[in-house]
Design a protein around this motif. Structure first.
Motif, PDB file in Angstrom:
ATOM      1  N   THR A  55     -13.099   3.344  -7.383  1.00  0.00           N
ATOM      2  CA  THR A  55     -12.723   2.033  -6.880  1.00  0.00           C
ATOM      3  C   THR A  55     -13.529   0.996  -7.657  1.00  0.00           C
ATOM      4  OG1 THR A  55     -12.254   0.731  -4.893  1.00  0.00           O
ATOM      5  CG2 THR A  55     -14.380   1.894  -4.960  1.00  0.00           C
ATOM      6  N   SER A  77      -7.335   1.218  -4.132  1.00  0.00           N
ATOM      7  CA  SER A  77      -7.634   0.106  -3.217  1.00  0.00           C
ATOM      8  C   SER A  77      -7.128   0.315  -1.798  1.00  0.00           C
ATOM      9  CB  SER A  77      -7.065  -1.211  -3.776  1.00  0.00           C
ATOM     10  OG  SER A  77      -5.657  -1.181  -3.795  1.00  0.00           O
ATOM     11  N   SER A  86     -10.414  -9.731  -0.484  1.00  0.00           N
ATOM     12  CA  SER A  86      -9.255  -9.345   0.324  1.00  0.00           C
ATOM     13  C   SER A  86      -8.017 -10.191   0.031  1.00  0.00           C
ATOM     14  CB  SER A  86      -9.596  -9.467   1.814  1.00  0.00           C
ATOM     15  OG  SER A  86      -9.660 -10.836   2.175  1.00  0.00           O
ATOM     16  N   LEU A  99      -5.726  -6.743  -4.294  1.00  0.00           N
ATOM     17  CA  LEU A  99      -6.667  -6.833  -3.168  1.00  0.00           C
ATOM     18  C   LEU A  99      -5.889  -6.532  -1.896  1.00  0.00           C
ATOM     19  CD1 LEU A  99      -8.673 -10.081  -4.058  1.00  0.00           C
ATOM     20  CD2 LEU A  99      -9.063  -7.719  -4.800  1.00  0.00           C
ATOM     21  N   ARG A 100      -6.520  -5.822  -1.000  1.00  0.00           N
ATOM     22  CA  ARG A 100      -5.835  -5.381   0.231  1.00  0.00           C
ATOM     23  C   ARG A 100      -6.258  -6.223   1.436  1.00  0.00           C
ATOM     24  NH1 ARG A 100      -1.531  -2.699  -1.534  1.00  0.00           N
ATOM     25  NH2 ARG A 100      -2.083  -1.154  -3.121  1.00  0.00           N
ATOM     26  N   TRP A 156       0.826  -1.219   0.000  1.00  0.00           N
ATOM     27  CA  TRP A 156       0.000   0.000   0.000  1.00  0.00           C
ATOM     28  C   TRP A 156       0.857   1.265   0.000  1.00  0.00           C
ATOM     29  CZ3 TRP A 156       0.867   3.226   4.051  1.00  0.00           C
ATOM     30  CH2 TRP A 156       1.264   2.680   5.275  1.00  0.00           C
ATOM     31  N   TYR A 192     -12.363  -4.330  -4.570  1.00  0.00           N
ATOM     32  CA  TYR A 192     -11.717  -3.680  -3.425  1.00  0.00           C
ATOM     33  C   TYR A 192     -12.706  -3.417  -2.288  1.00  0.00           C
ATOM     34  CZ  TYR A 192      -8.425  -3.087  -7.196  1.00  0.00           C
ATOM     35  OH  TYR A 192      -7.594  -3.329  -8.268  1.00  0.00           O
ATOM     36  N   HIS A 239      -8.745   2.638 -10.128  1.00  0.00           N
ATOM     37  CA  HIS A 239      -8.700   1.470  -9.230  1.00  0.00           C
ATOM     38  C   HIS A 239      -7.976   1.701  -7.887  1.00  0.00           C
ATOM     39  CE1 HIS A 239      -4.781   0.910 -11.059  1.00  0.00           C
ATOM     40  NE2 HIS A 239      -5.248   0.413 -12.177  1.00  0.00           N
ATOM     41  N   HIS A 283      -9.047  -1.987   4.812  1.00  0.00           N
ATOM     42  CA  HIS A 283      -9.196  -1.184   3.594  1.00  0.00           C
ATOM     43  C   HIS A 283     -10.621  -1.221   3.040  1.00  0.00           C
ATOM     44  CE1 HIS A 283      -4.849  -0.559   3.264  1.00  0.00           C
ATOM     45  NE2 HIS A 283      -4.740  -1.799   3.686  1.00  0.00           N
ATOM     46  N   GLN A 284     -11.224  -2.420   3.049  1.00  0.00           N
ATOM     47  CA  GLN A 284     -12.553  -2.576   2.439  1.00  0.00           C
ATOM     48  C   GLN A 284     -13.574  -1.700   3.152  1.00  0.00           C
ATOM     49  OE1 GLN A 284     -10.503  -4.943   3.440  1.00  0.00           O
ATOM     50  NE2 GLN A 284      -9.983  -6.108   1.609  1.00  0.00           N
TER      51      GLN A 284
END
Ligand SMILES: [Zn+2]
Ligand SMILES: [Zn+2]
Length: 478
Positions: free
Chosen positions: A271, A249, A279, A305-306, A222, A275, A247, A312-313
């Motif tokens: 986004t 994320s 995950s 994907l985080r 990140w 995202y 995008h 993050h989501q």
């Protein structure tokens, strides 16, 4: 011209909802009427060619997916959806316009790249389409040509701070392209990840034997997204170029965007459903009997994907509510497992980057309404109205009003959609990144410029229905 009346539904726009009938003449909406209107003694129900009963359903402007990659060459292969299969899948899911990315590769002439994209798409699309231009080689030649794209209806171009040796632009190149953006009003779209840093981290991981898809998410840290986002914001500030970060994320990147917007800058972010829902731990780290830890390759995309643990989501949903993020696109870039994703067995760097979602964006975001993350109106705004305004399509697209194209979806909040192979899956892929997702709603009827293309779980349009749409400059700038 054929006339159609969509009757008895709840018309939902970005600003509200009302019980209303929608009258269509040919390809265009001509009136939004009080329910059951009788005009000058004419019972419209009897007078029109077709009546669509939308009782108990939402009537919304068709989805505008502003980020797709049909047939994109990537990593020695090409995205598996053609314009034909991809736009048909989009129609199935209630999306009636896509904006795809024409590509200029390093050393190629911009207009040649654009011509190649026109050739791929022309006569093949189920729904209307427009283009952004990827500039993979910023040089004197491409900079000189950029302003002429506005007359071609291409009012945004994308640069990459990632993928050194492929699409990468260095800071000097970005600065020069942004100067053109500032002069012309074209929107600069940015893939904001620090590519040189990511490539070193990825090589070090592979050297240590950490080759599974999971490490794609570790390498693309990140910090690399936050840093690049900040750098893009500062270059945008310096040049006055309007900036749209694709995008997004990482929650830290959102904080950068919010800071820039609070500072009064023309800075925007999109986004994607992945995202919001998926995950690092659950998908990139997934394992299956068939593929082992390589299962995670289904969800290899960039930005990655985080971590759910890092939150993050949760933060991304919040940013959609607060308008720190303005819209949701898919970054639809599908690859099959067999023969495509498996190119990266033993080295995650060789996995083609991308997820296929163009069919499911409207449903996945509607589920956000059901779960209380966003309002019904915000759903329409994020998926249709703002994308249309952001990219110069508003008035024709993104709204139900007289004069607008009759791109309309009748959506049933009491219906149900099960996503997955053998259920709803019309994208040209051998798996679904959304397998098992259940949606408490259903796309019942889809009209593209007045023509019913999807109805009652059947596709009744044909390729070539969709036309190229020239876009104006962004209608979202402050
Ligand atoms: Zn990108
Ligand atoms: Zn993309």
């Amino acid at each position: 011209m054929a006339t159609t009346l969509i009757k008895g539904g709840t018309v939902v726009t970005a600003t509200g909802r009302s019980e209303a009938d929608v009258l269509i003449d040919g390809e265009t909406i001509v009136a939004v009427l009080a329910p059951g209107s009788v005009l000058l003694g004419t019972d419209l129900t009897a007078g029109v060619d077709t009546v669509i009963d939308a009782t108990g359903k939402y009537v919304i402007p068709g989805g505008v997916d502003a980020h797709t990659h049909m047939e994109l060459p990537f990593g020695g292969t090409a995205a598996s959806d053609t314009f034909e299969t991809g736009t048909r899948a989009a129609a199935w899911g209630g999306t009636t316009t896509i904006i795809d990315f024409a590509v200029q590769t390093y050393g190629q002439k911009v207009l040649d790249g654009l011509a190649a994209w026109h050739e791929k798409a022309a006569g093949n699309c189920a729904i209307d389409y427009a283009f952004h231009q990827i500039i993979g080689g910023v040089d004197d030649d491409s900079l000189a040509v950029l302003p002429s794209l506005v007359d071609e209806g291409i009012t945004s171009f994308k640069l990459f701070m990632a993928y050194p040796g492929v699409f990468y632009s260095d800071d000097a190149q970005i600065l020069k392209a942004m100067q053109v953006s500032a002069e012309t009003g074209m929107l600069t779209m940015m893939h904001a990840e620090n590519g040189p840093v990511i490539d070193v981290l990825a090589a070090q991981l592979v050297e240590k034997g950490k080759t599974d898809p999971y490490f794609h998410g570790i390498a693309r840290a990140w910090q690399a997204e936050e840093e690049a986002t900040h750098r893009a914001i500062m270059l945008s500030h310096l040049t006055g170029a309007p900036l749209y970060v694709v995008h997004v994320s990482a929650k830290q990147a959102v904080e950068q965007l919010a800071w820039a917007r609070d500072n009064g800058q023309n800075v925007f972010g999109e986004t994607c459903p992945q995202y919001l829902y998926l995950s690092l731990e659950e998908q990139l780290g997934a394992s299956s009997e068939e593929w082992g830890a390589f299962e995670g390759s289904k969800w290899v995309c960039s930005t990655p994907l985080r971590s759910r643990e890092e939150g993050h989501q949760h933060h991304m949903w919040q940013a959609l509510r607060t308008n720190d993020i303005q819209m949701v696109s898919t970054d639809h870039c599908p690859f099959c497992m067999k023969g495509q994703k498996e190119l990266g067995l033993g080295d995650f760097r060789k996995i083609p980057n991308g997820i296929g979602s163009v069919e499911h964006r409207m449903d996945l975001m509607y589920q956000g309404v059901v779960s209380g993350q966003i309002t019904l109106e915000r759903w329409v705004e994020l998926t249709s109205t703002t994308p249309a305004r952001m990219f110069g399509l508003y008035g024709k697209k993104g709204v139900i009003q007289p004069g607008a194209d009759a791109d309309i979806v009748v959506y049933d909040p009491n219906g149900h959609t099960s996503i997955g192979l053998g259920k709803t899956h019309h994208m040209n892929m051998d798996h679904s990144a959304w397998e098992g997702f259940e949606i408490d709603g259903h796309v019942d009827t889809v009209l593209s410029r007045g023509k019913v293309v999807v109805d009652d779980n059947q596709y009744i349009g044909s390729k070539g229905d969709g036309k190229f749409v020239k876009r104006g400059l962004s209608q979202y700038l402050i």
